[in-house]
Structures are given as C-alpha cells and as structure tokens.
Motif scaffolding. Structure first.
Motif, PDB file in Angstrom:
ATOM      1  N   TYR A 198     -43.594  86.715   8.847  1.00 19.52           N
ATOM      2  CA  TYR A 198     -43.911  85.966  10.077  1.00 19.52           C
ATOM      3  C   TYR A 198     -44.993  86.680  10.890  1.00 19.52           C
ATOM      4  CZ  TYR A 198     -43.338  83.851  14.676  1.00 19.52           C
ATOM      5  OH  TYR A 198     -43.567  83.236  15.875  1.00 19.52           O
ATOM      6  N   GLU A 199     -44.850  87.970  11.035  1.00 22.19           N
ATOM      7  CA  GLU A 199     -45.808  88.732  11.848  1.00 22.19           C
ATOM      8  C   GLU A 199     -47.185  88.811  11.191  1.00 22.19           C
ATOM      9  OE1 GLU A 199     -43.864  92.451  12.529  1.00 22.19           O
ATOM     10  OE2 GLU A 199     -42.429  91.599  13.982  1.00 22.19           O
ATOM     11  N   ALA A 200     -47.252  88.606   9.876  1.00 22.39           N
ATOM     12  CA  ALA A 200     -48.539  88.603   9.182  1.00 22.39           C
ATOM     13  C   ALA A 200     -49.279  87.281   9.368  1.00 22.39           C
ATOM     14  CB  ALA A 200     -48.328  88.873   7.697  1.00 22.39           C
ATOM     15  N   GLY A 201     -48.650  86.323  10.016  1.00 20.55           N
ATOM     16  CA  GLY A 201     -49.294  85.030  10.251  1.00 20.55           C
ATOM     17  C   GLY A 201     -49.030  84.009   9.164  1.00 20.55           C
ATOM     18  N   ILE A 202     -48.118  84.337   8.250  1.00 15.73           N
ATOM     19  CA  ILE A 202     -47.756  83.389   7.187  1.00 15.73           C
ATOM     20  C   ILE A 202     -46.607  82.531   7.710  1.00 15.73           C
ATOM     21  CG2 ILE A 202     -46.959  83.139   4.806  1.00 15.73           C
ATOM     22  CD1 ILE A 202     -48.079  86.001   4.315  1.00 15.73           C
ATOM     23  N   GLN A 203     -46.937  81.320   8.102  1.00 18.28           N
ATOM     24  CA  GLN A 203     -45.944  80.470   8.760  1.00 18.28           C
ATOM     25  C   GLN A 203     -45.269  79.491   7.814  1.00 18.28           C
ATOM     26  OE1 GLN A 203     -47.951  78.709  12.104  1.00 18.28           O
ATOM     27  NE2 GLN A 203     -48.214  80.660  13.144  1.00 18.28           N
ATOM     28  N   TYR A 204     -45.681  79.478   6.542  1.00 18.83           N
ATOM     29  CA  TYR A 204     -45.145  78.510   5.592  1.00 18.83           C
ATOM     30  C   TYR A 204     -44.922  79.197   4.247  1.00 18.83           C
ATOM     31  CZ  TYR A 204     -44.501  73.751   3.790  1.00 18.83           C
ATOM     32  OH  TYR A 204     -43.971  72.600   3.258  1.00 18.83           O
ATOM     33  N   VAL A 205     -43.708  79.152   3.747  1.00 17.84           N
ATOM     34  CA  VAL A 205     -43.360  79.812   2.487  1.00 17.84           C
ATOM     35  C   VAL A 205     -42.678  78.815   1.555  1.00 17.84           C
ATOM     36  CG1 VAL A 205     -41.967  81.615   1.404  1.00 17.84           C
ATOM     37  CG2 VAL A 205     -43.169  82.099   3.542  1.00 17.84           C
ATOM     38  N   GLN A 206     -43.124  78.779   0.311  1.00 15.02           N
ATOM     39  CA  GLN A 206     -42.457  77.972  -0.705  1.00 15.02           C
ATOM     40  C   GLN A 206     -41.546  78.868  -1.524  1.00 15.02           C
ATOM     41  OE1 GLN A 206     -44.698  75.050  -3.070  1.00 15.02           O
ATOM     42  NE2 GLN A 206     -43.751  75.892  -4.915  1.00 15.02           N
ATOM     43  N   GLU A 232     -29.996  83.117   0.381  1.00 16.94           N
ATOM     44  CA  GLU A 232     -29.977  84.059   1.505  1.00 16.94           C
ATOM     45  C   GLU A 232     -31.394  84.326   2.001  1.00 16.94           C
ATOM     46  OE1 GLU A 232     -28.155  86.351   4.369  1.00 16.94           O
ATOM     47  OE2 GLU A 232     -27.214  85.047   2.867  1.00 16.94           O
ATOM     48  N   GLY A 233     -32.341  84.440   1.070  1.00 16.28           N
ATOM     49  CA  GLY A 233     -33.730  84.653   1.454  1.00 16.28           C
ATOM     50  C   GLY A 233     -34.283  83.511   2.277  1.00 16.28           C
ATOM     51  N   ILE A 234     -33.930  82.278   1.920  1.00 14.26           N
ATOM     52  CA  ILE A 234     -34.368  81.104   2.691  1.00 14.26           C
ATOM     53  C   ILE A 234     -33.807  81.177   4.106  1.00 14.26           C
ATOM     54  CG2 ILE A 234     -34.091  78.607   2.900  1.00 14.26           C
ATOM     55  CD1 ILE A 234     -34.287  78.472  -0.176  1.00 14.26           C
ATOM     56  N   LYS A 235     -32.548  81.531   4.234  1.00  8.50           N
ATOM     57  CA  LYS A 235     -31.943  81.658   5.570  1.00  8.50           C
ATOM     58  C   LYS A 235     -32.669  82.717   6.394  1.00  8.50           C
ATOM     59  CE  LYS A 235     -27.253  80.375   4.082  1.00  8.50           C
ATOM     60  NZ  LYS A 235     -25.860  80.877   3.844  1.00  8.50           N
ATOM     61  N   ASN A 236     -33.020  83.817   5.774  1.00 12.32           N
ATOM     62  CA  ASN A 236     -33.711  84.886   6.497  1.00 12.32           C
ATOM     63  C   ASN A 236     -35.089  84.437   6.981  1.00 12.32           C
ATOM     64  OD1 ASN A 236     -31.559  86.640   6.117  1.00 12.32           O
ATOM     65  ND2 ASN A 236     -32.388  87.481   4.212  1.00 12.32           N
ATOM     66  N   LEU A 237     -35.802  83.679   6.149  1.00 11.43           N
ATOM     67  CA  LEU A 237     -37.108  83.156   6.563  1.00 11.43           C
ATOM     68  C   LEU A 237     -36.967  82.241   7.765  1.00 11.43           C
ATOM     69  CD1 LEU A 237     -38.818  82.303   3.153  1.00 11.43           C
ATOM     70  CD2 LEU A 237     -39.571  84.043   4.770  1.00 11.43           C
ATOM     71  N   LYS A 238     -36.033  81.326   7.697  1.00 10.52           N
ATOM     72  CA  LYS A 238     -35.861  80.366   8.796  1.00 10.52           C
ATOM     73  C   LYS A 238     -35.441  81.077  10.081  1.00 10.52           C
ATOM     74  CE  LYS A 238     -34.112  76.299   8.072  1.00 10.52           C
ATOM     75  NZ  LYS A 238     -35.296  75.490   8.446  1.00 10.52           N
ATOM     76  N   ASN A 239     -34.603  82.093   9.963  1.00 12.43           N
ATOM     77  CA  ASN A 239     -34.209  82.864  11.146  1.00 12.43           C
ATOM     78  C   ASN A 239     -35.392  83.607  11.764  1.00 12.43           C
ATOM     79  OD1 ASN A 239     -31.540  82.067  10.960  1.00 12.43           O
ATOM     80  ND2 ASN A 239     -30.903  83.848   9.773  1.00 12.43           N
ATOM     81  N   ALA A 240     -36.385  83.940  10.931  1.00 14.82           N
ATOM     82  CA  ALA A 240     -37.573  84.641  11.428  1.00 14.82           C
ATOM     83  C   ALA A 240     -38.615  83.676  12.006  1.00 14.82           C
ATOM     84  CB  ALA A 240     -38.198  85.456  10.295  1.00 14.82           C
ATOM     85  N   GLY A 241     -38.377  82.367  11.873  1.00 11.93           N
ATOM     86  CA  GLY A 241     -39.313  81.387  12.423  1.00 11.93           C
ATOM     87  C   GLY A 241     -40.330  80.872  11.428  1.00 11.93           C
TER      88      GLY A 241
END
Length: 442
Positions: A198-206, A232-241
């Motif tokens: 998220y902090e790297a500016g990557i706002q979209y992950v497949q 679990e990884g998907i949940k972590n991404l969504k929690n990070a925005g």
C-alpha cells in the motif's frame, strides 16, 4: 471548470469497423460517431474546457455561448465513463493510441515461485539465472515513464519472492502517474507486507485462487496449505486498504465448480475474474486443458446474466496483440503473454529501447496488421467478426504460425454464436445477426 484541462486518463484506441466506430479503453468499449474522435483529440491535457468550446464553436460556425453547455456535458460524460480526467495545469498526452508505444506492459520480474501450478504459462519455479538488476529495472522504468505508459502489471513467478523489485517499480511508477497492478499467489502477504504494498502506491492487487474448495485449489496449484495462506493474504491486503481482484484459472478439473468458486471469490475480494487455462507452458498438451464442449460451457457461463444469455457485440477484426508487451525476467520482450516464442521475440531491453522496438520491429508491424481476413480458414467463416480469429498465441502453439485459426477456441465460439442466435437477449441477437451478415457479404 472552464479553466481545467481535460486529458485522457490513458491513451484510448479508436476502432473503425465496417459497421460503426468505438472507443476502447481498458476492458470497456463506447460506441461513438466520427465527431467524438475530433473532440477527443482536443483532450490532450493542453486545452482548457473553454478553449475546446471555442474550437467547437469555430468548427460549427456558432457563438461560443451556443455550444459551451453541450461541450461541457459531453466532456463530463467522458469523465463519468472513465475516459478523461481534469487537470489543473497542462499535462500533454496524445489522446488516440497510434501503435507507436505500449498501451500497458506486463513485467515478469522473476520466475521464482513457491507454487507448482499444473498449467503455468511461464513454467515458474526457479528464478531465471539472468534476471534484470535494480539498476537495469530503473533504466526500463525511465523509458516507460517517458513513453507515458498507462499501466504496468507486475507479475512473475510470484512477485513477493522478489519483493524489492516489485515495490521499487511500484514506488517509481505511482509517483509518475502510471497505474499499477501487482499479481501474486498471496501466500507471502503478511499484514506487514500488505502495508508495504500500500505504501509503495500499489493500490490494486490480483491474487490467484482457483477454487472455493481448499483441496481442489491446492491440487491444481501443486502445494498443500496454499488455499488458507492465500485467503489470509487477501484479508491482509484489504485491511491495508488495497483493492483486490481474485482470479481463478478454470481447467478441466475445476469447471464444474465455476459458480461455487465465483460466488466465494465475490465474498472475499472487490472484483473477480475467472479465465480459461491455455495450451502454453505447462499447459501444453496437459490434461488440464478444456475440451471444445467444456470451453463452450465456460463461455456460456460467462455470458449468462440473470438467467439470460447475452454478450456485448463488437465487430472484432483481430486481437489486441502488441499493445501490451511482456518484459521477461531477463529483459526479453514479447508481443503478449501468449506469444512467448523465440520466433516472435521483439528484442531485449538490455540491447535496445522499447521505443526502438515499436519503431523498427518487423514482427510487431506484421502482428498489428494481422486481421481475421488474413487468417486461414477464418477469412471465409461466417462467425469471424464475432470471434475475431481468437488468440494468435494459441494459433502459434498449434500451427507454428499466426496465420491459422485458434483451434483451442474455434468450435466453442461457433457453438456460442449459434446459441446466442437461438436464445440470446434480443439486442444480442440483432447485433450478432448484423455481424454475420457482414461476414457473409464479404
């Protein structure tokens, strides 16, 4: 608003067909007339709304006051469709794609992977022995920024096994206005890594997840416990925005779970994509490949909307090959993900620039000019303008040439067209009949 500068978000493809004209942007298509192209060419980031209205008034021989509201409404329609943005200062970008640069890029940063997917196009597992260094990656990034490429898809292998390169590309690209999509199998996405993304500016992950059933997913991906780590990884991404697309590869083993998988993925991700396995890489001659009947069933599932069989009918004269080139881990450049053959290689970024490839590549020029009317036996097929000739990469896989039909999809697409004519939505049937009449008249 009249002092703002309308500019295309990314370059758009203006497609002229024998039936009508379209603007193509991303996965969307907008039917337009010829005057739209002229207005859109003014949306280059260097003309204000007021100046575009003045241009339109002069063109029509009308006072500015008479056309201003109409121009503003039209520009706002383009804005709502996601075609343009409004800039506070000049920011030039040629609006119409001229096939002189990549529209977007798929960048394979490594072939290292912690899964062993039975169908992997890249045969990923071990890293390539000659992967680009960060310094070399920076050189390529400099050019992509200069070319104003709209989107970089960062992929692998698994990108998190070369996280330093993935985040570096993300930071530099996002700081320079390039959209990003990171692809990963999700197994290494801890809360801390998700925050870094998220902090790297990557706002979209497949994130790849092939089934709602853990055992089916893990069998297809060749590793036990993959399903749980990915979810679990998907949940972590969504929690990070971070927005998440959950993507499944549909094979002969997983087609029967299509609806179940689709429904589950919708509960854990923002968007969902279910695509077919292809006869490339480990998928070549694999039992994972779909039979023609399976392929038809997959197409039918994708065209069934609220119980109705429907499709957006566009006169297709070819695929988008060459508009989204692939950069392999060692710098080799190919026309697309499905054309990674030595015979179709365009060059290597260590030896030549991407700009030079687009200016001088005879292969790329040939691919851009390869239409369904040049393909055997497609050129005499009644279904050719609906099908478009299929995938040139799949055609090459079966025939060793781009000028033959895509055997993997051909029969299924003909059957789908016949079913759409029988029981499709009235608007779909009407548009498809128009395409078939055009094909038969030619």
């Amino acid at each position: 608003m009249n002092k703002y500068y309308p500019r295309v978000k990314h370059q758009v493809v203006f497609k002229h067909t024998p039936l009508r004209d379209y603007l193509l942007f991303g996965k969307s298509a907008l039917e337009v007339d010829g005057s739209v192209k002229e207005v859109l060419q003014q949306c280059d980031g260097c003309h204000t709304v007021e100046e575009i209205a003045e241009w339109a008034a002069q063109r029509e021989g009308e006072p500015v006051e008479a056309v201003y509201e109409e121009v503003e409404q039209f520009l706002n329609t383009l804005y709502e469709e996601g075609v343009i943005t409004y800039r506070e200062s000049p920011d030039y970008l040629p609006p119409i794609y001229a096939y002189d640069r990549p529209l977007s890029v798929v960048w394979e940063i490594t072939y290292a992977c912690n899964q062993k997917c039975r169908y992997c196009i890249s045969r990923a597992g071990n890293p390539h022995p000659d992967e680009l260094s960060l310094e070399e990656i920076d050189t390529v990034l400099d050019e992509l920024i200069e070319l104003q490429v709209g989107l970089i898809n960062i992929t692998g292998g698994d990108t998190m096994l070369r996280k330093d390169a993935a985040l570096h590309i993300g930071r530099r690209a996002s700081q320079n206005g390039i959209d990003l999509q990171l692809l990963t199998n999700g197994m290494l996405l801890t809360p801390e890594v998700a925050q870094e993304i998220y902090e790297a500016g990557i706002q979209y992950v497949q994130v790849s997840l092939d089934s709602a059933r853990p055992d089916v997913n893990d069998w297809q991906r060749g590793i036990k416990g993959a399903w749980g780590k990915t979810v679990e990884g998907i949940k972590n991404l969504k929690n990070a925005g971070v927005r998440v697309k959950a993507a499944a590869v549909v094979t002969s083993e997983t087609l029967k779970y299509y609806r179940e998988t689709e429904a589950f993925l919708k509960t854990i991700a923002d968007t969902v994509a279910l695509g077919r396995v292809v006869p490339l890489g480990r998928g070549t001659h694999s039992s994972c490949l779909l039979t023609p009947e399976m392929h038809y069933k997959l197409l039918e599932l994708g065209c069934t909307i609220k119980g109705n069989l429907a499709d957006f009918i566009l006169c297709k004269e070819g695929c988008s090959i060459g508009t989204t080139p692939v950069i392999a881990p060692n710098g080799d450049v190919y026309p697309c993900m499905f054309t990674k053959y030595e015979e179709l290689k365009l060059g290597n970024v260590r030896e030549t620039s991407i700009q030079s490839i687009y200016e001088n590549s005879a292969i790329l020029s040939e691919l851009f000019n390869c239409t369904v009317d040049k393909i055997e036996p497609c050129r005499t097929c009644w279904n050719r303008y609906y099908c478009g000739g299929g995938c040139r990469g799949c055609a090459f896989a079966y025939h060793g040439t781009i000028y033959k039909n895509d055997l993997y999809q051909c029969a299924a697409r003909k059957k789908l067209a016949k079913e759409l004519l029988k029981r499709g939505h009235p608007s779909t049937r009407k548009a498809l009949q128009e395409l078939i009449s055009l094909a038969r008249s030619g």
